[in-house]
Write a protein that holds these residues in place. Sequence first.
Motif, PDB file in Angstrom:
ATOM      1  N   ARG A 303       0.873  -1.354   0.039  1.00 50.82           N
ATOM      2  CA  ARG A 303      -0.015   0.136   0.051  1.00 50.82           C
ATOM      3  C   ARG A 303       0.863   1.239   0.007  1.00 50.82           C
ATOM      4  O   ARG A 303       0.301   2.296  -0.699  1.00 50.82           O
ATOM      5  CB  ARG A 303      -0.828   0.184   1.174  1.00 50.82           C
ATOM      6  N   VAL A 304       1.904   1.309   0.683  1.00 50.17           N
ATOM      7  CA  VAL A 304       2.672   2.277   1.116  1.00 50.17           C
ATOM      8  C   VAL A 304       4.287   2.532   0.523  1.00 50.17           C
ATOM      9  O   VAL A 304       4.881   1.241   0.798  1.00 50.17           O
ATOM     10  CB  VAL A 304       2.711   2.828   2.524  1.00 50.17           C
ATOM     11  N   GLU A 305       4.550   3.531  -0.450  1.00 46.53           N
ATOM     12  CA  GLU A 305       6.033   3.395  -0.830  1.00 46.53           C
ATOM     13  C   GLU A 305       6.915   3.627   0.420  1.00 46.53           C
ATOM     14  O   GLU A 305       6.673   4.720   1.085  1.00 46.53           O
ATOM     15  CB  GLU A 305       5.979   4.140  -1.879  1.00 46.53           C
ATOM     16  N   PRO A 306       7.864   2.900   0.595  1.00 47.91           N
ATOM     17  CA  PRO A 306       8.863   3.070   1.714  1.00 47.91           C
ATOM     18  C   PRO A 306       9.712   4.206   1.359  1.00 47.91           C
ATOM     19  O   PRO A 306      10.433   4.355   0.016  1.00 47.91           O
ATOM     20  CB  PRO A 306       9.715   2.045   1.921  1.00 47.91           C
ATOM     21  N   GLU A 307      10.004   5.237   2.094  1.00 48.26           N
ATOM     22  CA  GLU A 307      10.974   6.387   1.901  1.00 48.26           C
ATOM     23  C   GLU A 307      12.323   5.835   2.263  1.00 48.26           C
ATOM     24  O   GLU A 307      12.472   4.898   2.948  1.00 48.26           O
ATOM     25  CB  GLU A 307      10.943   7.502   2.904  1.00 48.26           C
ATOM     26  N   LEU A 308      13.555   6.471   1.555  1.00 40.77           N
ATOM     27  CA  LEU A 308      14.887   5.991   1.806  1.00 40.77           C
ATOM     28  C   LEU A 308      15.122   6.894   3.014  1.00 40.77           C
ATOM     29  O   LEU A 308      15.371   8.119   2.890  1.00 40.77           O
ATOM     30  CB  LEU A 308      15.610   6.450   0.419  1.00 40.77           C
ATOM     31  N   LEU A 309      15.371   6.009   4.177  1.00 43.78           N
ATOM     32  CA  LEU A 309      15.977   6.957   5.339  1.00 43.78           C
ATOM     33  C   LEU A 309      16.999   6.294   5.856  1.00 43.78           C
ATOM     34  O   LEU A 309      17.647   5.257   5.503  1.00 43.78           O
ATOM     35  CB  LEU A 309      14.676   6.242   6.242  1.00 43.78           C
ATOM     36  N   LEU A 310      17.779   7.071   6.821  1.00 41.95           N
ATOM     37  CA  LEU A 310      19.221   6.994   7.214  1.00 41.95           C
ATOM     38  C   LEU A 310      18.909   5.962   8.434  1.00 41.95           C
ATOM     39  O   LEU A 310      18.348   6.601   9.373  1.00 41.95           O
ATOM     40  CB  LEU A 310      19.858   8.249   7.434  1.00 41.95           C
ATOM     41  N   ARG A 311      19.562   4.785   8.308  1.00 38.91           N
ATOM     42  CA  ARG A 311      19.585   4.128   9.507  1.00 38.91           C
ATOM     43  C   ARG A 311      21.040   3.705   9.681  1.00 38.91           C
ATOM     44  O   ARG A 311      21.624   2.812   9.157  1.00 38.91           O
ATOM     45  CB  ARG A 311      18.613   2.768   9.212  1.00 38.91           C
ATOM     46  N   GLY A 312      21.734   4.115  10.799  1.00 40.75           N
ATOM     47  CA  GLY A 312      23.044   3.934  11.196  1.00 40.75           C
ATOM     48  C   GLY A 312      23.880   4.381   9.836  1.00 40.75           C
ATOM     49  O   GLY A 312      23.588   5.771   9.223  1.00 40.75           O
ATOM     50  N   SER A 313      24.757   3.610   9.182  1.00 39.92           N
ATOM     51  CA  SER A 313      25.529   4.159   8.116  1.00 39.92           C
ATOM     52  C   SER A 313      24.735   3.584   6.837  1.00 39.92           C
ATOM     53  O   SER A 313      25.532   3.825   5.666  1.00 39.92           O
ATOM     54  CB  SER A 313      26.977   3.322   8.131  1.00 39.92           C
ATOM     55  N   HIS A 314      23.474   3.237   6.898  1.00 39.92           N
ATOM     56  CA  HIS A 314      22.956   2.855   5.815  1.00 39.92           C
ATOM     57  C   HIS A 314      21.684   3.750   5.475  1.00 39.92           C
ATOM     58  O   HIS A 314      21.267   4.347   6.492  1.00 39.92           O
ATOM     59  CB  HIS A 314      22.064   1.492   6.051  1.00 39.92           C
ATOM     60  N   LEU A 315      21.733   4.034   3.868  1.00 40.42           N
ATOM     61  CA  LEU A 315      20.255   4.372   3.475  1.00 40.42           C
ATOM     62  C   LEU A 315      19.369   3.371   3.082  1.00 40.42           C
ATOM     63  O   LEU A 315      19.713   2.526   2.189  1.00 40.42           O
ATOM     64  CB  LEU A 315      20.551   5.287   2.257  1.00 40.42           C
ATOM     65  N   VAL A 316      18.082   3.254   3.656  1.00 42.47           N
ATOM     66  CA  VAL A 316      17.527   2.026   3.162  1.00 42.47           C
ATOM     67  C   VAL A 316      15.981   2.386   3.049  1.00 42.47           C
ATOM     68  O   VAL A 316      15.453   3.249   3.634  1.00 42.47           O
ATOM     69  CB  VAL A 316      17.660   0.967   4.114  1.00 42.47           C
ATOM     70  N   ALA A 317      15.338   1.857   2.149  1.00 36.76           N
ATOM     71  CA  ALA A 317      14.051   2.057   1.910  1.00 36.76           C
ATOM     72  C   ALA A 317      13.249   0.773   1.978  1.00 36.76           C
ATOM     73  O   ALA A 317      13.161  -0.126   0.848  1.00 36.76           O
ATOM     74  CB  ALA A 317      13.823   2.610   0.086  1.00 36.76           C
ATOM     75  N   CYS A 318      12.756   0.568   3.253  1.00 37.43           N
ATOM     76  CA  CYS A 318      11.980  -0.614   3.612  1.00 37.43           C
ATOM     77  C   CYS A 318      11.329  -0.230   5.164  1.00 37.43           C
ATOM     78  O   CYS A 318      11.847   0.438   5.971  1.00 37.43           O
ATOM     79  CB  CYS A 318      13.103  -1.722   3.882  1.00 37.43           C
ATOM     80  N   HIS A 319      10.070  -0.678   4.999  1.00 40.64           N
ATOM     81  CA  HIS A 319       9.179  -0.464   6.198  1.00 40.64           C
ATOM     82  C   HIS A 319       9.588  -1.265   7.225  1.00 40.64           C
ATOM     83  O   HIS A 319       9.307  -0.807   8.351  1.00 40.64           O
ATOM     84  CB  HIS A 319       7.704  -0.920   5.921  1.00 40.64           C
ATOM     85  N   LEU A 320      10.591  -2.154   7.166  1.00 41.55           N
ATOM     86  CA  LEU A 320      11.300  -2.799   8.586  1.00 41.55           C
ATOM     87  C   LEU A 320      11.903  -1.938   9.226  1.00 41.55           C
ATOM     88  O   LEU A 320      12.063  -2.328  10.552  1.00 41.55           O
ATOM     89  CB  LEU A 320      11.894  -4.068   7.909  1.00 41.55           C
ATOM     90  N   TYR A 321      12.223  -0.682   8.744  1.00 42.84           N
ATOM     91  CA  TYR A 321      13.129   0.052   9.268  1.00 42.84           C
ATOM     92  C   TYR A 321      12.452   1.487   9.619  1.00 42.84           C
ATOM     93  O   TYR A 321      13.530   2.424   9.543  1.00 42.84           O
ATOM     94  CB  TYR A 321      14.435   0.109   8.767  1.00 42.84           C
ATOM     95  N   ARG A 322      11.490   1.598   9.646  1.00 46.93           N
ATOM     96  CA  ARG A 322      10.515   2.940   9.920  1.00 46.93           C
ATOM     97  C   ARG A 322      11.093   3.386  11.327  1.00 46.93           C
ATOM     98  O   ARG A 322      11.266   2.635  12.205  1.00 46.93           O
ATOM     99  CB  ARG A 322       9.257   2.606   9.823  1.00 46.93           C
TER     100      ARG A 322
END
Length: 322
Positions: A303-322
């Motif tokens: 339903r929802v497109e995940p944004e590319l977010l900074l998580r530690g040293s990673h940029l990641v586009a996944c709802h698991l890391y919201r």
Amino acid sequence: MVDGKLVEVRDLKKYYPLRTGLLKRHVGDVKAVDGVSLHIVEGEVLGLVGETGCGKSTLGRTILRLEEPTAGRVLFEGRDITHLGRKALKSLRREMQMVFQDPQSSLDPRMRVGDSVGEALLIQGVSDEEERWARVEVLLERVGLEKEHALRYPHEFSGGQKQRIGIARALAVTPRLIVADEPVSALDVSIQAQILNLLADLRLEFGLSYLFIAHDLSVIGHISDRIAVMYLGKLAEAAPKADIFQEPLHPYTKALLSAVPIPNPHLRKERILLAGDVPSSLDPPSGCRFHPRCPWAFDICPRVEPELLLRGSHLVACHLYR
Ligand code: SF4
């Protein structure tokens, strides 16, 4: 140059309109690159990985302006080059070169190798033939060929040698960025390592930056400082190489990594098999584009497109890391 960034790409899109019928009615767009933002620091090798058809080659060609962007911006040393005219583009091409998967395609079969490499020098303004030929010989020797090879024709060379000629041609204009599009994937494994080592040496010697495009993470891992993972026109994850290999976050990165062979027979890892093929970029899946193939997909993903977010040293586009 802002923050040492040689290249910056902001929300870049490259769509190919699809038209049918006599009236060439516009019925949709193949969204080869669909809103990608990334940067390459001066002297860095950014590896860009993804399956065939994910848009990585189109992204490389659009950065070099070999393709016209549909939207978004490309900055080189902080200067917006998205809409440069032909004359300005010509001088920019000296700074940004491409090495192709199939070196044959960039070499004229009717031209001697020395003339092909020399053509690039001529464009750069080296009009004296003697000087040009001397520089061609130096370039050929630098990429591991012999100066006598300048007199031969492309069909007289092996695939690896042709790739060396392609690299010499790119180097002739003293570029600062090289976009290497699957430069070793058509070569035998033993030759692949030689070409990768050559590219790594040249990078140090000439202070080059690379956007290194490949579908194989083990090849990318050999040469890159950072790795960006692309899926169906979008970035899924980007991080320093060590962090991608040790702790991938995005399920797609995990799946790609699980297919990389490890040389230690005592270490076993579980292969993540992805269901189905890469969907069409003409009609990409809703929400997260990876959801039809993702083993971790949950209710929000379609339903929802995940944004590319900074998580530690990673940029990641996944709802698991919201
Ligand atoms: Fe999988 Fe959902 Fe993450 Fe997409 S957003 S990669 S479908 S878990």
